[in-house]
Design a protein around this motif. Structure first.
Motif, PDB file in Angstrom:
ATOM      1  N   PRO A   1      24.822  12.933 -19.035  1.00  0.00           N
ATOM      2  CA  PRO A   1      24.085  12.980 -20.313  1.00  0.00           C
ATOM      3  C   PRO A   1      25.021  12.810 -21.516  1.00  0.00           C
ATOM      4  O   PRO A   1      26.132  13.363 -21.501  1.00  0.00           O
ATOM      5  CB  PRO A   1      23.454  14.364 -20.315  1.00  0.00           C
ATOM      6  CG  PRO A   1      23.485  14.827 -18.892  1.00  0.00           C
ATOM      7  CD  PRO A   1      24.672  14.165 -18.280  1.00  0.00           C
ATOM      8  N   LYS A   2      24.560  12.102 -22.527  1.00  0.00           N
ATOM      9  CA  LYS A   2      25.394  11.847 -23.715  1.00  0.00           C
ATOM     10  C   LYS A   2      25.754  13.160 -24.422  1.00  0.00           C
ATOM     11  O   LYS A   2      26.855  13.314 -24.957  1.00  0.00           O
ATOM     12  CB  LYS A   2      24.617  10.965 -24.724  1.00  0.00           C
ATOM     13  CG  LYS A   2      24.331   9.567 -24.241  1.00  0.00           C
ATOM     14  CD  LYS A   2      23.697   8.689 -25.319  1.00  0.00           C
ATOM     15  CE  LYS A   2      22.342   9.246 -25.824  1.00  0.00           C
ATOM     16  NZ  LYS A   2      21.312   9.352 -24.729  1.00  0.00           N
ATOM     17  N   GLU A   3      24.812  14.093 -24.413  1.00  0.00           N
ATOM     18  CA  GLU A   3      25.022  15.318 -25.189  1.00  0.00           C
ATOM     19  C   GLU A   3      25.969  16.304 -24.492  1.00  0.00           C
ATOM     20  O   GLU A   3      26.297  17.343 -25.032  1.00  0.00           O
ATOM     21  CB  GLU A   3      23.678  16.011 -25.473  1.00  0.00           C
ATOM     22  CG  GLU A   3      22.913  16.493 -24.241  1.00  0.00           C
ATOM     23  CD  GLU A   3      22.113  15.388 -23.556  1.00  0.00           C
ATOM     24  OE1 GLU A   3      21.334  15.736 -22.638  1.00  0.00           O
ATOM     25  OE2 GLU A   3      22.294  14.193 -23.903  1.00  0.00           O
ATOM     26  N   MET A   4      26.404  15.964 -23.299  1.00  0.00           N
ATOM     27  CA  MET A   4      27.283  16.884 -22.561  1.00  0.00           C
ATOM     28  C   MET A   4      28.665  16.900 -23.206  1.00  0.00           C
ATOM     29  O   MET A   4      29.137  15.858 -23.682  1.00  0.00           O
ATOM     30  CB  MET A   4      27.392  16.435 -21.097  1.00  0.00           C
ATOM     31  CG  MET A   4      28.123  17.412 -20.194  1.00  0.00           C
ATOM     32  SD  MET A   4      28.032  16.904 -18.460  1.00  0.00           S
ATOM     33  CE  MET A   4      26.412  17.534 -18.040  1.00  0.00           C
ATOM     34  N   ASP A   5      29.286  18.083 -23.224  1.00  0.00           N
ATOM     35  CA  ASP A   5      30.629  18.159 -23.808  1.00  0.00           C
ATOM     36  C   ASP A   5      31.593  17.287 -22.994  1.00  0.00           C
ATOM     37  O   ASP A   5      31.379  17.105 -21.795  1.00  0.00           O
ATOM     38  CB  ASP A   5      31.115  19.610 -23.902  1.00  0.00           C
ATOM     39  CG  ASP A   5      31.489  20.190 -22.546  1.00  0.00           C
ATOM     40  OD1 ASP A   5      30.708  20.985 -22.000  1.00  0.00           O
ATOM     41  OD2 ASP A   5      32.546  19.792 -22.004  1.00  0.00           O
TER      42      ASP A   5
END
Ligand code: F6P
Length: 543
Positions: free
Chosen positions: A527-531
């Motif tokens: 996922p893009k929002e993952m750190d």
């Protein structure tokens, strides 16, 4: 007023500020055994090697009094919703309440509990007597318990502790971990036509368990079990019976317990079915009776004569005033090998809290890190650190006065075990001074210079707090009493710390993230929002 501001706490802090004499002096305190040796329900607790004296002991009792331990205990036993964050009672003691004439939790509930226990015992007898058969018509010979945490640790520990009573007709296997290697290792030993699976899960939502149940079903199908006969080789043990039935488990093979039984306190419920099968219903009922005897003691004994209170107060003193971060549990009875792992969940999932009942972050230590293993094995592994390391590690050493193993030399073996238990209690608490070491090395013939060189390395500071817990012999009743003793110790410690002992919100974040990660792995997505750190690791796994 915060706990640490209360006069009772401050009195203890003042006592802790004045270093007590070394245990090698304290063990000579007149009348020490009068207050530091207690016994009840077949258990003897000897805390004469704890770093307390009568003044500290009295101040600890005052702390318990100040915490209203008796009132909190009676509220729990009366079925009040003391599990406040989940709005539930905490009534595992009701599961071993026996046919008490007027149990505080009400006779209707007692009737329900007894009925469910009878159902489970009857099913265990049916399995043991070969009346439960697999898809080929042969009697069940393997029972595989699928469960994790409190749905596994208790039955697994008790089956090993009572192995002397193990059934020859049925083999018990335990699978807790979703790593397929664990299930595969068990299935390799089992015969699909004579294997019964227990799916043990209080919530019936634990993925780690349900994935094993699904693979077990597939294994039966892959090995010739007709689809319509698969449910007959499963039993569900849960507080969510509706869900189990909805998922196709046969109602007559769904064994229920209640939401007021915490997972880590559920051994006494149908979760104990593996024990009923392995050791027999009679032994399981003796386990319950042993726990009930300790419950009765905990309920009735004055604080100063109360074993769970004494253990809890030693724990508080060591944790909060001597600053010991961990608690060792070292049985000197091989069948209790799994007791430390069981007590880890019981204590650390109960007392591993940083917020008190009012929602404030505490300003004192709470639950210790509980660890351990068989004492004699530990002597050849990590006891070095206990004797000469830089950690203070309070130790509970658990022994049996009698050993009933039917071997000709059992008595000689047991004497060696006892000698080591006594030796460790003495060496840990009293140690050996540098002067005594010099004398010992010289007596061993070392030249003075060599003795002086080695003495610092061979000196034993001692002053390690040790409690001895004695069972007359290891049997179902003493095991039940021992487990209940630790359960009530946890209750008292949590009550004094003012923390909630019966929830476990700390496990939910990991579960939620694992569920998201599992979906990412299944979809090979990052996922893009993952750190970036988590994303890099995930990316390395999805290829
Ligand atoms: O995640 C922690 C925990 O909830 C334990 O308290 C419990 O014993 C274990 O998971 C298993 O839960 P269940 O019996 O609902 O599958």
């Amino acid at each position: 007023m915060r706990l640490t501001e209360r006069p009772a706490w401050r009195a203890l802090a003042a006592l802790a500020a004045q270093p007590l004499p070394h245990l090698r002096e304290l063990v000579h305190e007149p009348g020490r055994g009068d207050y530091a040796r207690l016994s009840a329900a077949g258990i003897e607790l000897d805390f004469t090697r704890q770093r307390i004296n009568r003044a500290v002991h009295d101040a600890l009792l005052a702390l318990a009094q100040d915490a209203g331990i008796e009132a909190q205990r009676d509220a729990m036993l009366a079925g009040e919703p003391v599990n406040a964050t989940e709005g539930r009672a905490v009534l595992h003691v009701a599961l071993r309440g026996g046919a008490d004439a007027h149990p505080p939790w009400g006779s209707q509930l007692a009737v329900e509990i007894d009925a469910e226990l009878a159902r489970a015992c009857d099913f265990a007898d049916a399995v043991r007597e070969g009346r439960v058969r697999g898809f080929g018509g042969a009697p069940i010979r393997h029972v595989v318990s699928l469960g994790i945490g409190g749905s596994d640790l208790g039955p697994r520990m008790a089956c090993e502790a009572l192995a002397a009573h193990a059934s020859d007709a049925v083999r018990l296997h335990f699978v807790s971990n979703p790593d397929p290697a664990q299930l595969y290792a068990v299935l390799r030993q089992a015969d699909p036509a004579t294997t019964l699976f227990f799916v043990s899960s209080k919530t019936f939502t634990t993925h780690d368990t349900l994935i094993n149940a699904a693979s077990a079903r597939q294994w039966l199908l892959d090995h010739g079990c007709p689809a319509q006969q698969v449910p007959a080789q499963f039993a569900a043990i849960t507080a969510n019976a509706a869900r189990a039935v909805a998922e196709g488990y046969l109602p007559q093979q769904v064994f229920r317990f209640w939401d007021w039984v915490g997972g880590r306190y559920s051994l006494w419920s149908a979760i104990g079915l593996p024990v009923m099968i392995a050791a027999g219903p009679h032994q399981f009922r003796a386990l319950l009776d042993g726990a009930h005897a300790m419950d009765t003691h905990f309920r009735n004994a004055p604080l100063a004569r109360n074993l769970p209170v004494a253990m809890a107060l030693c724990g508080i003193w060591n944790r909060n005033f001597l600053g010991a971060p961990t608690q060792l549990v070292a049985p000197y009875a091989a069948p209790l090998a799994k007791l430390p792992a069981y007590l880890q969940q019981q204590d650390m999932e109960s007392c591993g809290k940083r917020v008190d009942a009012s929602g404030r972050v505490v300003d004192h230590a709470t639950g210790a890190i509980v660890w351990g293993g068989l004492g004699l094995d530990g002597q050849h592994a990590y006891f070095q650190l206990l004797h000469q390391g830089t950690h203070l590690v309070p130790a509970d050493l658990i022994g049996t006065r009698r050993c009933e193993v039917p071997l000709p030399q059992a008595r000689t073996h047991h004497q060696l075990v006892l000698a080591n238990l006594l030796a460790q209690a003495s060496a840990l608490s009293c140690g050996r001074t540098q002067d005594e070491t010099l004398i010992a090395l010289s007596a061993a013939g070392l030249p003075p210079r060599e003795a002086a060189r080695l003495a610092p390395h061979r000196t034993f500071p001692g002053n390690v707090p040790v409690s001895l817990l004695w069972l007359d012999t290891l049997d179902a009743a003493s095991l039940g009493a021992l487990i209940a003793l630790y359960e009530h110790k946890v209750f008292v410690q949590a009550a004094i710390w003012g923390i909630h002992a019966y929830d476990q919100w700390g496990v939910e974040l990991g579960k939620a993230i694992a569920s998201d990660m599992q979906a990412c792995l299944a979809r090979c997505e990052v996922p893009k929002e993952m750190d970036p750190v988590a994303a890099a690791t995930l990316a390395s796994l999805v290829g």
